[in-house]
Design an enzyme around this catalytic site. Structure first.
Site, PDB file in Angstrom:
ATOM      1  N   MET A   1     -11.619  -4.520   6.102  1.00  0.00           N
ATOM      2  CA  MET A   1     -10.747  -3.613   6.830  1.00  0.00           C
ATOM      3  C   MET A   1     -10.520  -4.154   8.236  1.00  0.00           C
ATOM      4  O   MET A   1     -11.477  -4.426   8.967  1.00  0.00           O
ATOM      5  CB  MET A   1     -11.354  -2.209   6.897  1.00  0.00           C
ATOM      6  CG  MET A   1     -11.496  -1.525   5.545  1.00  0.00           C
ATOM      7  SD  MET A   1      -9.915  -1.336   4.681  1.00  0.00           S
ATOM      8  CE  MET A   1      -8.991  -0.327   5.854  1.00  0.00           C
TER       9      MET A   1
ATOM     10  N   GLY B   1      -2.918  -3.054   9.523  1.00  0.00           N
ATOM     11  CA  GLY B   1      -2.120  -3.527  10.642  1.00  0.00           C
ATOM     12  C   GLY B   1      -1.531  -4.906  10.485  1.00  0.00           C
ATOM     13  O   GLY B   1      -1.201  -5.555  11.475  1.00  0.00           O
TER      14      GLY B   1
ATOM     15  N   GLY C   1      -2.667   5.240   8.078  1.00  0.00           N
ATOM     16  CA  GLY C   1      -1.788   4.091   8.073  1.00  0.00           C
ATOM     17  C   GLY C   1      -1.173   3.883   9.444  1.00  0.00           C
ATOM     18  O   GLY C   1      -1.259   4.732  10.324  1.00  0.00           O
TER      19      GLY C   1
ATOM     20  N   SER D   1       2.764   0.014   6.218  1.00  0.00           N
ATOM     21  CA  SER D   1       3.872   0.286   7.137  1.00  0.00           C
ATOM     22  C   SER D   1       4.802  -0.906   7.288  1.00  0.00           C
ATOM     23  O   SER D   1       6.022  -0.740   7.411  1.00  0.00           O
ATOM     24  CB  SER D   1       3.314   0.675   8.515  1.00  0.00           C
ATOM     25  OG  SER D   1       2.539   1.848   8.420  1.00  0.00           O
TER      26      SER D   1
ATOM     27  N   SER E   1       0.846  -1.194   0.000  1.00  0.00           N
ATOM     28  CA  SER E   1       0.000   0.000   0.000  1.00  0.00           C
ATOM     29  C   SER E   1       0.878   1.240   0.000  1.00  0.00           C
ATOM     30  O   SER E   1       1.663   1.455   0.935  1.00  0.00           O
ATOM     31  CB  SER E   1      -0.906   0.012   1.232  1.00  0.00           C
ATOM     32  OG  SER E   1      -1.559   1.264   1.347  1.00  0.00           O
TER      33      SER E   1
END
Length: 229
Positions: free
Chosen positions: A139, A179, A146, A200, A10
């Site tokens: 989701m 996450g 983020g 991330s 992403s």
């Protein structure tokens, strides 16, 4: 033949000052899908990119562009993102009042049609459109930013959708976003996910390519073998 697990980086977590380099890194590491989060500051409390940026990205990569519309009235912008080069488009069930119309429009245009569900939105909200869906995006954080922590209770939602797939009520894929990293990836795959969006966990690492390869190694243990009836 099994269904391949995909890792979809992403760009929300990428360094936008050198976005082309960031994209090239993950593509060279074997990523086939690039996840693009579009936020409008209304449906979610953040603003990100629009069709011009998607069009620029389209010129710099051969990866499939998975455009996640976290915007109000997404039906007004579908053609803009299709022209920009989106291969997949997902809209939120909470934001689109006419899902049937939207999904049929996307399919007519040759775009993979998806619907995204916020953590508090039940899988049952898709009952009437499951037959139109190429994928569902679950989701696992509340959308808008983020770097958030994975919500463990969303694993059951993935399992519910997987049970529908096993019963042939749903024939699309299961994408999961929010996450997810190497530490919890196995749990998400065990629940039934096919496509893993990670921001991330990939771009915050010193070596994004190494992060992709680490996740792909874990995912390689979860090739989905269709059941023979």
């Amino acid at each position: 033949m099994g269904t391949k697990i995909e890792i979809a980086p992403s760009i929300l977590a990428a360094d936008f000052t050198r976005l082309a380099d960031e994209i090239n890194k993950v593509e060279n590491a074997g990523a086939n899908i690039l996840h693009l989060d579009v936020m409008d500051g209304h449906f979610v409390p953040n603003i990100t990119i629009g069709p011009p940026v998607v069009a620029s990205i389209r010129k710099s990569t051969r990866m499939l562009l998975d455009v996640h519309l976290m915007i109000e009235r997404p039906e007004n912008f579908l053609e803009d993102f299709i022209r920009a080069g989106a291969d997949w488009i997902s809209v939120h069930v909470e934001a689109d009042r006419h899902l049937d119309r939207t999904l049929n429009f996307l399919k007519e245009k040759g775009v993979q049609a998806g619907v995204a569900l916020n953590p508090a939105t039940p899988v049952g909200s898709l009952d009437e459109v499951l037959h139109l869906l190429d994928y569902v995006l679950i989701m696992t954080v509340n959308p808008g930013f983020g770097g958030q922590k994975f919500i463990p209770s969303t694993l059951e939602k993935i399992r519910k959708l997987k049970r529908l797939a096993k019963s042939d009520a749903y024939r699309g894929r299961i994408e999961v976003d929010g996450g997810i990293d190497a530490g919890n990836l196995s749990k998400v795959l065990d629940a039934g996910a096919d496509i893993i969006v990670a921001g991330s966990a990939i771009f915050s690492r010193e070596d994004a390519a190494e992060a992709i390869l680490e996740m792909k190694k874990i995912a390689g243990q979860y090739v989905k073998i269709p059941e023979i009836v």
